[in-house]
Design a protein around this motif. Structure first.
Motif, PDB file in Angstrom:
ATOM      1  N   VAL A 260       0.868  -1.177   0.000  1.00 28.36           N
ATOM      2  CA  VAL A 260       0.000   0.000   0.000  1.00 28.36           C
ATOM      3  C   VAL A 260       0.905   1.227   0.000  1.00 28.36           C
ATOM      4  CG1 VAL A 260      -1.851   1.232   1.191  1.00 28.36           C
ATOM      5  CG2 VAL A 260      -1.759  -1.280   1.268  1.00 28.36           C
ATOM      6  N   SER A 261       0.970   1.902  -1.149  1.00 31.39           N
ATOM      7  CA  SER A 261       1.865   3.047  -1.270  1.00 31.39           C
ATOM      8  C   SER A 261       1.439   3.922  -2.437  1.00 31.39           C
ATOM      9  CB  SER A 261       3.311   2.574  -1.486  1.00 31.39           C
ATOM     10  OG  SER A 261       4.173   3.678  -1.661  1.00 31.39           O
ATOM     11  N   SER A 262       1.536   5.228  -2.257  1.00 38.35           N
ATOM     12  CA  SER A 262       1.224   6.182  -3.315  1.00 38.35           C
ATOM     13  C   SER A 262       2.485   6.703  -3.989  1.00 38.35           C
ATOM     14  CB  SER A 262       0.410   7.356  -2.756  1.00 38.35           C
ATOM     15  OG  SER A 262       1.149   8.029  -1.751  1.00 38.35           O
ATOM     16  N   VAL A 263       3.634   6.164  -3.576  1.00 35.32           N
ATOM     17  CA  VAL A 263       4.904   6.556  -4.188  1.00 35.32           C
ATOM     18  C   VAL A 263       5.694   5.297  -4.516  1.00 35.32           C
ATOM     19  CG1 VAL A 263       5.012   8.763  -2.984  1.00 35.32           C
ATOM     20  CG2 VAL A 263       6.024   6.746  -1.931  1.00 35.32           C
ATOM     21  N   PRO A 264       6.515   5.352  -5.552  1.00 35.56           N
ATOM     22  CA  PRO A 264       7.323   4.170  -5.895  1.00 35.56           C
ATOM     23  C   PRO A 264       8.362   3.888  -4.822  1.00 35.56           C
ATOM     24  CG  PRO A 264       7.951   6.062  -7.241  1.00 35.56           C
ATOM     25  CD  PRO A 264       6.724   6.467  -6.496  1.00 35.56           C
ATOM     26  N   LYS A 265       8.547   2.615  -4.486  1.00 36.95           N
ATOM     27  CA  LYS A 265       9.551   2.234  -3.493  1.00 36.95           C
ATOM     28  C   LYS A 265       9.997   0.808  -3.776  1.00 36.95           C
ATOM     29  CE  LYS A 265       6.914   2.878   0.109  1.00 36.95           C
ATOM     30  NZ  LYS A 265       6.395   2.863   1.506  1.00 36.95           N
ATOM     31  N   GLU A 266      11.185   0.489  -3.292  1.00 38.65           N
ATOM     32  CA  GLU A 266      11.722  -0.858  -3.447  1.00 38.65           C
ATOM     33  C   GLU A 266      10.881  -1.823  -2.622  1.00 38.65           C
ATOM     34  OE1 GLU A 266      14.243  -3.583  -5.159  1.00 38.65           O
ATOM     35  OE2 GLU A 266      14.273  -1.391  -5.481  1.00 38.65           O
ATOM     36  N   THR A 267      10.429  -2.909  -3.243  1.00 43.88           N
ATOM     37  CA  THR A 267       9.541  -3.839  -2.541  1.00 43.88           C
ATOM     38  C   THR A 267       9.562  -5.218  -3.198  1.00 43.88           C
ATOM     39  OG1 THR A 267       7.259  -4.246  -1.824  1.00 43.88           O
ATOM     40  CG2 THR A 267       7.553  -3.114  -3.933  1.00 43.88           C
ATOM     41  N   SER A 268       9.244  -6.223  -2.393  1.00 39.09           N
ATOM     42  CA  SER A 268       9.093  -7.589  -2.901  1.00 39.09           C
ATOM     43  C   SER A 268       7.643  -7.897  -3.242  1.00 39.09           C
ATOM     44  CB  SER A 268       9.594  -8.600  -1.857  1.00 39.09           C
ATOM     45  OG  SER A 268      10.984  -8.446  -1.638  1.00 39.09           O
TER      46      SER A 268
END
Length: 294
Positions: A260-268
């Motif tokens: 759950v995010s409104s910005v791009p981020k490093e994630t699996s």
């Protein structure tokens, strides 16, 4: 009935606004992303590129459901930042005992402190292993943390029983290093605890091998789903600490980790949702699908 239970849960948590027709948009698509305080503009190339790797769970809903045909869906949800928006006062983001008593959804398990504190309907336990058992937070350490952090305006300490959260949502950027040094100095005397970092929070946890990924594995095993090909787990979370659970589903090659995010981020995570309102839309779709199948 499932649909009504979700609505009762959100109302009991004081999140009625997410239930209004203007907030719950069930026809969200990438082409309809708008600029605003909750997310980037469609012209944001980085976000568009990120969505290609982590597509919206709403726009991908039908393709995801095809994978679940003939199988059981089990849903794991983070709370603060996922079911509830991140708020200025951390105390306002947690489910109180009266809320649980009001909701009384017997089929729901409630887990806190990264899954070290789990409450739910009684089940037959297959075995008992005390290797993860640990004493509660050291009271002396807690007092030292409270005394030390009170010197930093805006900092607050929360005792979660199995871990301590130091919130710095109101701490000025210039004071963060001071706060971090205070915490490290206190912990230098307690080597059985360690620090993890989340969104505007520093958490002090017992130094045992236990995180949200371990909690996910434990619950799947407790439910009798360990190694089962007949269940599709969904895990929704917004924080760094949720990545441990994302990695578990990624390694299993089965299920959907959703960030759950409104910005791009490093994630699996394999998919994404922008904010708690989209989480609600997703849950309502799942509920309606379940009702239709029954």
């Amino acid at each position: 009935m499932v649909n009504e239970n979700i609505k009762r849960l959100y109302k009991a948590m004081g999140l009625q606004k997410w239930l209004s027709g203007t907030q719950v948009n069930e026809s969200v698509s990438i082409g309809r992303i708008e600029s605003g305080p909750n997310g980037p503009n469609i012209s944001d190339d980085k976000y568009i590129s990120w969505l290609e790797e982590h597509p919206s769970a709403l726009t991908s809903f039908h393709s995801m459901m095809k994978v679940t045909e003939g199988k059981q869906i089990i849903v794991f949800l983070d709370y603060d930042g996922t079911l509830s928006p991140i708020v200025d006062d951390p105390d306002l983001a947690f489910m109180s005992d009266p809320v649980y008593e009001f909701v009384k959804l017997d089929e729901i398990y409630y887990a806190g402190s990264h899954g070290m504190d789990i409450m739910g309907p009684p089940l037959h336990v297959k075995s008992y292993d005390d290797k993860f058992q640990s004493n509660i937070i050291d009271e002396k350490m807690l007092k030292e943390l409270k005394k030390g952090t009170c010197e930093v305006p805006g900092a607050s300490v929360e005792d979660n029983g199995f871990c301590v959260s130091v919130h710095y949502r109101h701490v000025l950027n210039k004071d963060y290093d001071i706060l971090d040094e205070i915490i490290q100095n206190v912990l230098s005397e307690y080597n059985c605890f360690h620090v993890t970092r989340g969104i505007k929070v520093i958490e002090i946890r017992p130094s045992i091998k236990w995180n949200k990924g371990d909690a996910l594995v434990y619950l799947l095993d407790t439910f009798g789903f360990d190694g089962s090909k007949d269940v599709i787990p969904f895990y929704l979370g917004d924080d760094k600490t949720d990545e441990d659970a994302f990695k578990v589903l990624e390694s299993r090659g089965q299920g959907y980790p959703i960030i759950v995010s409104s910005v791009p981020k490093e994630t699996s995570a394999s998919h994404s949702l922008r904010d708690p309102s989209e989480v609600l839309s997703f849950l309502l779709r799942l509920a309606r699908l379940g009702e239709a199948l029954h």
